[in-house]
Write a protein that holds these residues in place. Structure first.
Motif, short mmCIF file in Angstrom:
data_model
loop_
_atom_site.label_atom_id
_atom_site.label_comp_id
_atom_site.label_asym_id
_atom_site.label_seq_id
_atom_site.Cartn_x
_atom_site.Cartn_y
_atom_site.Cartn_z
N TYR A 261 -10.59 13.11 -2.46
CA TYR A 261 -9.63 12.36 -3.11
C TYR A 261 -10.61 10.75 -3.27
N LYS A 262 -10.48 10.26 -4.62
CA LYS A 262 -11.06 8.88 -4.55
C LYS A 262 -9.87 7.87 -4.18
N PRO A 263 -10.70 6.85 -2.82
CA PRO A 263 -9.48 6.28 -1.67
C PRO A 263 -8.69 4.73 -3.30
N GLY A 264 -7.82 4.97 -3.36
CA GLY A 264 -7.57 3.86 -3.72
C GLY A 264 -6.33 4.07 -4.99
N SER A 265 -7.28 5.21 -5.79
CA SER A 265 -7.07 5.77 -7.03
C SER A 265 -6.15 7.23 -6.89
N GLU A 266 -6.69 8.26 -5.88
CA GLU A 266 -6.08 9.38 -5.84
C GLU A 266 -5.32 9.79 -4.51
N ILE A 267 -5.70 8.68 -3.69
CA ILE A 267 -4.60 8.32 -2.08
C ILE A 267 -4.91 7.25 -1.64
N VAL A 268 -4.55 6.79 -0.33
CA VAL A 268 -4.09 5.61 0.03
C VAL A 268 -4.44 5.81 1.51
N THR A 269 -6.17 5.35 2.16
CA THR A 269 -5.77 4.95 3.64
C THR A 269 -5.34 3.62 4.17
N TYR A 270 -5.32 3.74 5.50
CA TYR A 270 -4.62 3.04 6.05
C TYR A 270 -5.42 3.00 7.47
N SER A 271 -6.18 1.61 8.17
CA SER A 271 -6.90 2.03 9.29
C SER A 271 -6.11 1.34 10.47
N SER A 272 -4.88 0.53 10.62
CA SER A 272 -4.21 0.17 11.55
C SER A 272 -3.11 0.23 11.56
N PRO A 273 -2.24 0.35 12.89
CA PRO A 273 -0.86 0.13 12.77
C PRO A 273 -0.51 -1.40 11.85
N SER A 274 -0.69 -2.31 11.64
CA SER A 274 -0.21 -3.57 10.76
C SER A 274 -0.87 -2.84 9.90
N ASP A 275 -1.64 -2.43 9.49
CA ASP A 275 -2.61 -2.00 8.40
C ASP A 275 -1.43 -1.06 7.40
N MET A 276 -1.69 -0.13 8.01
CA MET A 276 -0.03 1.22 7.78
C MET A 276 1.26 0.02 7.05
N VAL A 277 1.81 -0.57 7.87
CA VAL A 277 2.87 -1.40 7.47
C VAL A 277 3.18 -2.59 6.38
#
Length: 374
Positions: free
Chosen positions: A313-329
């Motif tokens: 999947y293309k991150p940001g276009s077909e799926i979204v990723t997070y790197s930390s708890p604060s980034d997820m929020v």
């Protein structure tokens, strides 16, 4: 912003339509989304092509939660091969194979399958393959099994070289996928729709992560389902939002995914010591089956980063990723307030899934490897 802070968040929006007008608007909105999904599904429908081979499929026979996978692979093989015979790991597979003489025996998972049966199949001159479905978490066990097969398929890219070093001559990378007959956009009841959803077991790394965002999740329309969530430090803070110890079948799970605005996918850590036999310390870079299942339901998937994710999947276009708890929020807050962008990414993720990541695609790949000339 620290995700574990005591910051006060706005109260979640009510989920129940309070009058006919708002109910009509909610129904129209979901109906329009559902119609878009159906249009994408029609454009990406898999064209069935029969491989003229006879497959003896050995299901795990382990019951739930493996039963849905057994059923999905058997059903997909049935529409992709000329002849299919289905049995399970507890049956006399060697005797069955010697009697019906299939072109290949395909063993799913293999952890409960006696290698003496695999050896018996090979002595009969019949090709036998295994598809390891839990790599790298049980490699202490699969390392003892792999050499008993002619062909090894693994869902973890980092395990390919591991099996080759053991002496396996035919090793292939084949991640799991999605059974689109079950995992597809659904129309769930209103009380099963949520802003934030997580379905899965509370492995310790997940618990450590969720401990840091407990206050945030408690302030939102959140739903968590799975076992061991009482491990949370402040379980009582989230207790009302957790369906503890509940197992759901594929169709109900798909309904929950379809009804969620954001579905969190958190991969299991390779070093987590819960039911883990990975003394070699093999790291995991491949996406889990949930990656494909969530996307197949046209829900926005917010997942942690795995190195090979971008191959699917293309991150940001077909799926979204997070790197930390604060980034997820921060990303949850963003996509809850950017409806059009959220839906566009989710829809594009579903289209990619149906074009490339169903079990029809995976098993055709496997069969093409096993029978390149047919």
């Amino acid at each position: 912003m620290r995700a574990s802070s005591r910051k006060r968040y706005p109260a979640p929006r009510p989920r129940i339509a309070r009058d006919r007008k708002s109910g009509y608007r909610l129904g129209f909105d979901h109906g329009y989304w559902f119609g878009q999904c159906e249009s994408v599904l029609k454009r990406t429908a898999v064209q069935i092509g029969i491989k003229p081979v006879h497959v003896l499929f050995v299901a795990t026979g382990k019951g739930y939660p493996y039963a849905p996978l057994d059923e999905a692979i058997a059903a997909t093989l049935r529409r992709n091969v000329g002849q299919l015979t289905v049995t399970d790991a507890g049956q006399p597979v060697g005797e069955i194979a010697a009697r019906i003489r299939p072109d290949v025996v395909i063993v799913l998972d293999g952890l409960q399958f006696d290698t003496a049966k695999a050896d018996e199949v090979r002595r009969a001159g019949i090709r036998i393959a295994v598809w390891f479905t839990d790599d790298p978490y049980y490699t202490d066990m699969t390392a003892k099994l792999a050499l008993h097969y002619d062909d090894v398929f693994t869902l973890e890219l980092n395990c390919v070289e591991f099996y080759r070093r053991l002496g396996c001559e035919s090793v292939h990378y084949l991640p799991l996928g999605v059974y689109q007959d079950e995992f597809r956009p659904r129309n769930p009841e209103l009380n099963k729709r949520h802003d934030i959803l997580f379905i899965g077991s509370a492995f310790w790394r997940r618990v450590e992560f969720f401990d840091q965002i407990t206050d945030y999740l408690a302030s939102r329309d959140t739903h968590i389902s799975g076992i061991w969530w009482e491990r949370l430090k402040r379980y009582n803070r989230l207790k009302g939002k957790i369906a503890l110890g509940r197992w759901m079948g594929p169709r109900e799970t798909a309904g929950m995914y379809s009804g969620a605005k954001i579905v969190i996918n958190m991969h299991r850590a390779p070093e987590d010591d819960t039911f883990n036999s990975n003394s070699a310390g093999i790291t995991a870079v491949s996406p889990n089956p949930r990656t494909f299942e969530v996307s197949a339901c046209a829900a926005l998937q917010l997942t942690d980063i795995r190195d090979d994710l971008a191959s699917f999947y293309k991150p940001g276009s077909e799926i979204v990723t997070y790197s930390s708890p604060s980034d997820m929020v921060e990303k949850i807050e963003y996509y809850l307030t950017h409806e059009e962008e959220r839906r566009r990414i989710a829809m594009q993720g579903m289209a990619r899934t149906m074009r490339e990541h169903t079990y029809d695609h995976r098993l055709r790949t496997m069969l093409s490897i096993l029978f390149p000339d047919r």
